[in-house]
Scaffold this active site. Structure first.
Site, mmCIF file in Angstrom:
data_model
loop_
_atom_site.group_PDB
_atom_site.id
_atom_site.type_symbol
_atom_site.label_atom_id
_atom_site.label_comp_id
_atom_site.label_asym_id
_atom_site.label_seq_id
_atom_site.Cartn_x
_atom_site.Cartn_y
_atom_site.Cartn_z
ATOM 1 N N GLU A 44 0.830 -1.205 0.000
ATOM 2 C CA GLU A 44 0.000 0.000 0.000
ATOM 3 C C GLU A 44 0.865 1.256 0.000
ATOM 4 O O GLU A 44 0.601 2.220 -0.728
ATOM 5 C CB GLU A 44 -0.919 0.008 1.224
ATOM 6 C CG GLU A 44 -2.043 -0.996 1.151
ATOM 7 C CD GLU A 44 -3.028 -0.804 2.281
ATOM 8 O OE1 GLU A 44 -3.692 0.250 2.322
ATOM 9 O OE2 GLU A 44 -3.131 -1.693 3.129
ATOM 10 N N TYR A 45 1.893 1.245 0.838
ATOM 11 C CA TYR A 45 2.796 2.402 0.899
ATOM 12 C C TYR A 45 3.458 2.617 -0.459
ATOM 13 O O TYR A 45 3.507 3.737 -0.970
ATOM 14 C CB TYR A 45 3.846 2.167 1.979
ATOM 15 C CG TYR A 45 4.838 3.306 2.120
ATOM 16 C CD1 TYR A 45 4.603 4.337 3.013
ATOM 17 C CD2 TYR A 45 5.997 3.342 1.353
ATOM 18 C CE1 TYR A 45 5.502 5.391 3.144
ATOM 19 C CE2 TYR A 45 6.900 4.386 1.468
ATOM 20 C CZ TYR A 45 6.643 5.396 2.369
ATOM 21 O OH TYR A 45 7.528 6.436 2.485
ATOM 22 N N SER A 94 17.805 7.314 0.253
ATOM 23 C CA SER A 94 16.715 6.377 0.025
ATOM 24 C C SER A 94 16.821 5.867 -1.406
ATOM 25 O O SER A 94 17.765 6.187 -2.133
ATOM 26 C CB SER A 94 15.376 7.074 0.259
ATOM 27 O OG SER A 94 14.315 6.157 0.174
ATOM 28 N N GLU A 128 21.168 -7.048 -5.925
ATOM 29 C CA GLU A 128 21.135 -7.540 -4.554
ATOM 30 C C GLU A 128 19.683 -7.671 -4.100
ATOM 31 O O GLU A 128 18.871 -6.789 -4.391
ATOM 32 C CB GLU A 128 21.841 -6.566 -3.606
ATOM 33 C CG GLU A 128 23.265 -6.226 -3.972
ATOM 34 C CD GLU A 128 23.793 -5.028 -3.200
ATOM 35 O OE1 GLU A 128 23.228 -4.714 -2.127
ATOM 36 O OE2 GLU A 128 24.747 -4.382 -3.671
ATOM 37 N N LYS A 130 16.514 -7.067 -1.927
ATOM 38 C CA LYS A 130 16.173 -5.927 -1.065
ATOM 39 C C LYS A 130 15.641 -6.468 0.258
ATOM 40 O O LYS A 130 14.467 -6.796 0.385
ATOM 41 C CB LYS A 130 15.145 -5.016 -1.731
ATOM 42 C CG LYS A 130 14.860 -3.751 -0.934
ATOM 43 C CD LYS A 130 13.865 -2.865 -1.643
ATOM 44 C CE LYS A 130 13.625 -1.586 -0.840
ATOM 45 N NZ LYS A 130 13.040 -1.865 0.485
ATOM 46 N N ASP A 132 14.157 -6.625 3.814
ATOM 47 C CA ASP A 132 13.159 -5.782 4.477
ATOM 48 C C ASP A 132 13.489 -5.680 5.959
ATOM 49 O O ASP A 132 12.955 -6.417 6.790
ATOM 50 C CB ASP A 132 11.759 -6.374 4.266
ATOM 51 C CG ASP A 132 10.658 -5.398 4.669
ATOM 52 O OD1 ASP A 132 10.966 -4.204 4.870
ATOM 53 O OD2 ASP A 132 9.498 -5.828 4.792
ATOM 54 N N ARG A 151 18.766 5.240 10.425
ATOM 55 C CA ARG A 151 18.790 6.243 9.356
ATOM 56 C C ARG A 151 18.166 7.560 9.788
ATOM 57 O O ARG A 151 18.638 8.633 9.438
ATOM 58 C CB ARG A 151 18.060 5.717 8.114
ATOM 59 C CG ARG A 151 18.083 6.722 6.969
ATOM 60 C CD ARG A 151 17.588 6.118 5.673
ATOM 61 N NE ARG A 151 16.185 5.749 5.722
ATOM 62 C CZ ARG A 151 15.515 5.272 4.676
ATOM 63 N NH1 ARG A 151 16.145 5.080 3.533
ATOM 64 N NH2 ARG A 151 14.239 4.964 4.776
ATOM 65 N N GLU A 187 21.463 -3.638 6.836
ATOM 66 C CA GLU A 187 20.110 -3.822 7.372
ATOM 67 C C GLU A 187 20.145 -4.736 8.583
ATOM 68 O O GLU A 187 20.813 -5.778 8.576
ATOM 69 C CB GLU A 187 19.198 -4.441 6.311
ATOM 70 C CG GLU A 187 18.948 -3.576 5.094
ATOM 71 C CD GLU A 187 17.909 -2.499 5.352
ATOM 72 O OE1 GLU A 187 16.863 -2.811 5.954
ATOM 73 O OE2 GLU A 187 18.142 -1.355 4.936
ATOM 74 N N TYR A 239 25.592 -3.837 3.080
ATOM 75 C CA TYR A 239 25.423 -3.636 1.639
ATOM 76 C C TYR A 239 26.315 -2.521 1.075
ATOM 77 O O TYR A 239 26.311 -2.266 -0.126
ATOM 78 C CB TYR A 239 23.969 -3.358 1.273
ATOM 79 C CG TYR A 239 23.323 -2.172 1.960
ATOM 80 C CD1 TYR A 239 23.743 -0.865 1.719
ATOM 81 C CD2 TYR A 239 22.262 -2.355 2.838
ATOM 82 C CE1 TYR A 239 23.144 0.214 2.334
ATOM 83 C CE2 TYR A 239 21.647 -1.284 3.457
ATOM 84 C CZ TYR A 239 22.090 -0.004 3.199
ATOM 85 O OH TYR A 239 21.489 1.074 3.813
ATOM 86 N N LYS A 300 22.135 -1.571 -8.721
ATOM 87 C CA LYS A 300 23.038 -0.431 -8.600
ATOM 88 C C LYS A 300 24.029 -0.448 -9.764
ATOM 89 O O LYS A 300 24.509 -1.520 -10.159
ATOM 90 C CB LYS A 300 23.824 -0.492 -7.288
ATOM 91 C CG LYS A 300 22.973 -0.577 -6.029
ATOM 92 C CD LYS A 300 23.855 -0.785 -4.802
ATOM 93 C CE LYS A 300 23.006 -0.955 -3.545
ATOM 94 N NZ LYS A 300 23.845 -1.241 -2.349
ATOM 95 N N LYS A 324 10.477 -3.540 -7.095
ATOM 96 C CA LYS A 324 9.653 -4.144 -6.052
ATOM 97 C C LYS A 324 8.860 -5.334 -6.578
ATOM 98 O O LYS A 324 8.483 -5.388 -7.755
ATOM 99 C CB LYS A 324 8.694 -3.104 -5.465
ATOM 100 C CG LYS A 324 9.381 -1.871 -4.883
ATOM 101 C CD LYS A 324 10.329 -2.219 -3.751
ATOM 102 C CE LYS A 324 9.619 -2.606 -2.480
ATOM 103 N NZ LYS A 324 8.937 -1.474 -1.832
ATOM 104 N N CYS A 416 -20.605 22.750 -0.581
ATOM 105 C CA CYS A 416 -19.577 22.062 0.199
ATOM 106 C C CYS A 416 -20.226 21.291 1.348
ATOM 107 O O CYS A 416 -21.024 21.864 2.110
ATOM 108 C CB CYS A 416 -18.576 23.071 0.756
ATOM 109 S SG CYS A 416 -17.356 22.348 1.891
ATOM 110 N N CYS A 419 -18.978 23.314 4.798
ATOM 111 C CA CYS A 419 -19.350 24.693 5.131
ATOM 112 C C CYS A 419 -20.564 25.204 4.363
ATOM 113 O O CYS A 419 -21.078 26.288 4.660
ATOM 114 C CB CYS A 419 -18.172 25.635 4.894
ATOM 115 S SG CYS A 419 -17.754 25.883 3.151
ATOM 116 N N CYS A 434 -14.501 23.863 -3.354
ATOM 117 C CA CYS A 434 -15.297 24.637 -2.404
ATOM 118 C C CYS A 434 -14.804 26.074 -2.463
ATOM 119 O O CYS A 434 -13.600 26.336 -2.385
ATOM 120 C CB CYS A 434 -15.141 24.075 -0.991
ATOM 121 S SG CYS A 434 -15.679 25.200 0.323
ATOM 122 N N CYS A 440 -14.154 27.947 5.409
ATOM 123 C CA CYS A 440 -14.514 26.525 5.441
ATOM 124 C C CYS A 440 -13.672 25.837 6.505
ATOM 125 O O CYS A 440 -12.440 25.857 6.444
ATOM 126 C CB CYS A 440 -14.268 25.881 4.077
ATOM 127 S SG CYS A 440 -14.550 24.099 4.042
#
Length: 715
Positions: A44-45, A94, A128, A130, A132, A151, A187, A239, A300, A324, A416, A419, A434, A440
C-alpha cells in the site's frame, strides 16, 4: 484563455492530490519508522509512492518541486525522542522504486542517456535482494566501532550503539589504521523462525504481537533498555561502505566480507537486460525459501566512477533503483462514496468499501481522485470492484467486476458538505472546488495541520484533535492564533484532558517554533505547488523574508524585473511563480501577521558551502554540450554551490555556452556577463581557475576530486 491560465487550472486537481499523498505518506513514515507500528502494508505504501511519482511525471511543476518523488522528507523521519541524536558523517539516502519491467527498462534508458552510452556500450549493474529490515549506519574511526545509528531523517539518526553490540554480524573492529573514518551501511533484520518465537512470547505475556518481522527487528533494536535487545535474535547484513573508495560495488562487498561482515550470498553482476530480468524472476521465486523477508531487488550501477557522475536527485541516488515485487488484489463492493475537502478546497471522492482483506490487511476505503476517474471506470455505488494495493492509488480500484443491483450514480455536491459554500468546476479543469476559502472549517483545519507539521513549524503536542478542540472553543481561528496561545493559558488548562503540564509543554513547543528558518517559513505557508525543495530554492535565492515578500509583491506586475527573476529560478518556472505571486496577493495580510509574531532567520550560509567554487553564483546553460548531458551539467553546477537559472538577467553570473547557442549567449554578451565556453567549463570541473565575471573578484579553485569521480556515494 491563455496557455498559462490553462496550465494553472490543469494543475489544480493534481496539486491537491499531490499534497494529500505527501501528507499521508509522511504520516505512514512516522508510524513505520518512528513507532514501528505500520498503518498500512508495504504494498500500500509503495503504491501511494508510485501514484506520487506518476503525478510528478505527468505534471512538470510537481516533478520539479518534488525532486525526491513526492517530497524530500518521504521515507525519512526525525529521531524518536529518548534517543541521543547522532549525525551521519555522510547522508543515508533512500531509493527510487520500479514496479514493472517497463519501469526498469525506462530506468536503464535514463542511465544510458545521462551517461551518453549507446546500447552497444557496457553498463554493468549489481543486483542484490532488497532485505526488508531497519537501515543501520556503523561509524568506525581508526578501525574501531565508535557508534551506530538508525537512518532517521537521512542526516541525523538515533544512537543505538549499546544495542547493536548484541546483533549478529556486527564487528567491533576492522583492519584500518591512521586517522580514517569509515561508515558501514546495512540492514538489521529478524528471520522468520525467530519472529514466530518472539510473537509467541508476546502473546504469552499478554503483549501485542508485532505486525511483521521488519517491525519486530526495528522495535527490538530501538529499545532504550539494551537488555531487551540482547534477549532477541537480530542479524545484520552489510550492503555498502563510505570513506573507503572502491572501484565497483562488487569489490565493495568483497571488502566487507574480508572485514568479517555478512553480505547477501545472492548478490551478482548483471551485464545485460536478460541478466537483469532473469535475476528478478529468480529472486521472486526464491523469496519464500530464504528464511527472511525481501520485498524486491536492488540494482546499482556497479562502477564507482559512473555512480559519481550520476550523483543524487533529492535524497535518492540516480544510479540505483529497487524493483519491487508485485502486490495482490481482492474483490469487494462500493457501499458509498464520500467527499473529502482539502487545504485548497479541492473535493476528492472516496470509495467506502465493503471491508476486504488483502495480504492480511483490511482495506475499507480508496480514493477515486476526481470525476473523470469515476467516469473512466464507469463506477456506481453498489458495483463490485477489483481493488489492488499497488498501482494508481492506495488502495486502487483498478476495474469494475460487475454492475451492482440497484446501482446508484454518484454526483458531486453543488454545496460544500462541510461549510455549505458553493462548489464550482472551472473550465478545462477536472476538480471541483469549495469556494469557502478559510471560512470553510475543512480547509482551515487542513491548513492548520500543515502549519504545525514536522516539516513546517514542528509544534510538538498540537495534533489534529487538539486543533479541532481549539477551533471548536473559538480559541484559534486563523494560523497566527496558534502563536498567541500563551494569552489563553487559563482557558487551555480548563479544557478536558488539558492539564497544567501538557499546556506548559505545548506553550514551550510553540515558543520554540517561533524561531524558524526561511525555508521552513515559506513551506509552512502552504502555497499551492510549493514543497520543501522549492521553498529551499526560494530561500536560497532571496536570502531573507522581507526581500522575498517585497519581490513577490513587485512580481504581481509581470512586466517587472522581479517577475522574470522568480520565473528564471531553475525548478520554479512560470506556473509555480504565478501560484506564489497569487498566494502573496491573496494572503499578504496573514503573512505580515505571521512575520510580526515569528523570528524568521535569514537563509543560513554554511561554511562548507562558501568554499565551493560556484557558491551563490547564478549560472545559465545554453547550447548543446558535447562532454555531458544538460541534466549532468545542472547537477555539477549545484554540486559546486551554484544556482541554475533558466534565463539570462542582470543577476546572472555565468553563462555556460555549448554549440548552437542562441539568444541567451547574445544577451549575456550585451550585459557583460562572463561566458564560459565548454572547454573552460570542463577546466572548472577539473579544478582550474577560469577567470572573472562582471561582478566577480575571484573564482575559487575546485577540488580535483570533483572531476576524478573517486569513491562511491552513500546509501
Amino acid at each position: 484563455m491563455t496557455e498559462t491560465t490553462e496550465d494553472k487550472k490543469r494543475q489544480g486537481d493534481a496539486q491537491q492530490e499531490w499534497e494529500t499523498l505527501v501528507a499521508t505518506l509522511r504520516r505512514y513514515d512516522d508510524a513505520y519508522y518512528g513507532k514501528d507500528a505500520p498503518l498500512v502494508s508495504d504494498e500500500e505504501y509503495d503504491a501511494q509512492r508510485l501514484r506520487l511519482e506518476q503525478l510528478e511525471a505527468s505534471n512538470p511543476t510537481l516533478r520539479k518541486k518534488g525532486k525526491s518523488k513526492g517530497g524530500e522528507a518521504i521515507g525519512f523521519v526525525e529521531p524518536v525522542r529518548g534517543f541521543t541524536k547522532r549525525p551521519h558523517h555522510h547522508p543515508m539516502l533512500s531509493l527510487e522504486n520500479a514496479f514493472s519491467a517497463d519501469d526498469m527498462r525506462a530506468f536503464m534508458a535514463r542511465l544510458r542517456r545521462y551517461l551518453q552510452l549507446t546500447d552497444d556500450m557496457p553498463l554493468v549493474m549489481h543486483c542484490e535482494p532488497k532485505l526488508d529490515g531497519l537501515s543501520l549506519n556503523l561509524h568506525y574511526q581508526d578501525g574501531v566501532l565508535q557508534w551506530a545509528a538508525t537512518r532517521g531523517n537521512g542526516e541525523v539518526g538515533e544512537d543505538v550503539t549499546d544495542n547493536v553490540r548484541h546483533v549478529q554480524g556486527i564487528v567491533s573492529t576492522i583492519p584500518m589504521k591512521g586517522d580514517s573514518v569509515i561508515e558501514v551501511r546495512g540492514e538489521v533484520y529478524m528471520n522468520h523462525k525467530d519472529f514466530v518465537a518472539l510473537n509467541r512470547l508476546c502473546e504469552q505475556k499478554g503483549d501485542t504481537p508485532f505486525a511483521n518481522a521488519r517491525n519486530a527487528a526495528a522495535g527490538s533494536l530501538r529499545q532504550l533498555d539494551a537488555s531487551i535487545t540482547s534477549e532477541r535474535s537480530l542479524s545484520f547484513m552489510a550492503y555498502g561502505c563510505v570513506g573507503y573508495p572502491m572501484p565497483t560495488q562488487s569489490a565493495c562487498l568483497g571488502l566487507l566480507r574480508d572485514w568479517g561482515f555478512p553480505t547477501d550470498h545472492l548478490a551478482r553482476q548483471c551485464e545485460s537486460w536478460d541478466d537483469i530480468a532473469t535475476s528478478y524472476e529468480a529472486l521472486l521465486e526464491e523469496r519464500e525459501t530464504l528464511g527472511w523477508d525481501i520485498d524486491g531487488v536492488v540494482y546499482k550501477v556497479d562502477h564507482a566512477d559512473y555512480q559519481r557522475r550520476l550523483g543524487v536527485v533529492g535524497r535518492a541516488p540516480r544510479w540505483a533503483v529497487a524493483w519491487k515485487f508485485p502486490a495482490q488484489s481482492g474483490r469487494t463492493r462500493i457501499e458509498g462514496i464520500s467527499i473529502q475537502v482539502g487545504r485548497h478546497g479541492t473535493l476528492t471522492p472516496v470509495a467506502e468499501l465493503e471491508p476486504v482483506r488483502i495480504s492480511g490487511v483490511l482495506v475499507k476505503r480508496a480514493t477515486l481522485h476526481n470525476a473523470n476517474e469515476i467516469k473512466r471506470l464507469d463506477l456506481c455505488i453498489g458495483d463490485d470492484v477489483i481493488v489492488q494495493r499497488a498501482g494508481d492509488v492506495i488502495p486502487q480500484v483498478i476495474r469494475k467486476a460487475k454492475d451492482g443491483r440497484g446501482r446508484q450514480t454518484f454526483s458531486f455536491p453543488t454545496a460544500c458538505p462541510v461549510c455549505g459554500s458553493e462548489v464550482v468546476r472551472h473550465d478545462g479543469e477536472v476538480a471541483y472546488y469549495c469556494t469557502g476559502g478559510l471560512s470553510c472549517d475543512a480547509q482551515r483545519m487542513a491548513w492548520m495541520k500543515h502549519i504545525v507539521s514536522r516539516e513546517a513549524f514542528d509544534i510538538t503536542g498540537l495534533g489534529e484533535q487538539h486543533i479541532k478542540t481549539l477551533m471548536a472553543e473559538h480559541i484559534v481561528h486563523m494560523p497566527v492564533d496558534l502563536f498567541t496561545l500563551d494569552a489563553h493559558r487559563a482557558r487551555l488548562q480548563a479544557l478536558e484532558g488539558w492539564g497544567q503540564r501538557s499546556v506548559d509543554n505545548l506553550l514551550h513547543a510553540i515558543a520554540k517554533s517561533k524561531d524558524v528558518s526561511l525555508p521552513r517559513f515559506i513551506y509552512a505557508l502552504g502555497i499551492p505547488q510549493i514543497g520543501r525543495v522549492t521553498a529551499e530554492l526560494l530561500a536560497k535565492h532571496y536570502k531573507n523574508a522581507p526581500h522575498w515578500v517585497r519581490s513577490m509583491e513587485q512580481a504581481q506586475d509581470t512586466s517587472h524585473e522581479s517577475w522574470h527573476d522568480v520565473c528564471a529560478i531553475d525548478g520554479v518556472g512560470e506556473s509555480m511563480a504565478r501560484s506564489i505571486v497569487d498566494f502573496v496577493r491573496t494572503y499578504g495580510a496573514m503573512i505580515e501577521q505571521l512575520r510580526h509574531v515569528l523570528r524568521i532567520k535569514d537563509y543560513e550560509i554554511k561554511g562548507a558551502d562558501m568554499s565551493l567554487p560556484l557558491y551563490g553564483k547564478r549560472v545559465v546553460l545554453t547550447g548543446a554540450l558535447q562532454g555531458m548531458t544538460r541534466e549532468e551539467a545542472k547537477y555539477r553546477v549545484q554540486e559546486m554551490g551554484g544556482i541554475v537559472a533558466s534565463s539570462v538577467s542582470h543577476a546572472t553570473d555565468y553563462v555556460v555556452m555549448g554549440e548552437n547557442a542562441g539568444s541567451k549567449a547574445k544577451k549575456a554578451h550585451a550585459l557583460g556577463i562572463k561566458i564560459l565556453r565548454e572547454q573552460e567549463w570542463m577546466q572548472l570541473l577539473k579544478g582550474h581557475i577560469v577567470g572573472t565575471g562582471a561582478r566577480d573578484t575571484e573564482l575559487h579553485e575546485t577540488a580535483d576530486g570533483l572531476a576524478k569521480g573517486q569513491g562511491t556515494l552513500p546509501l
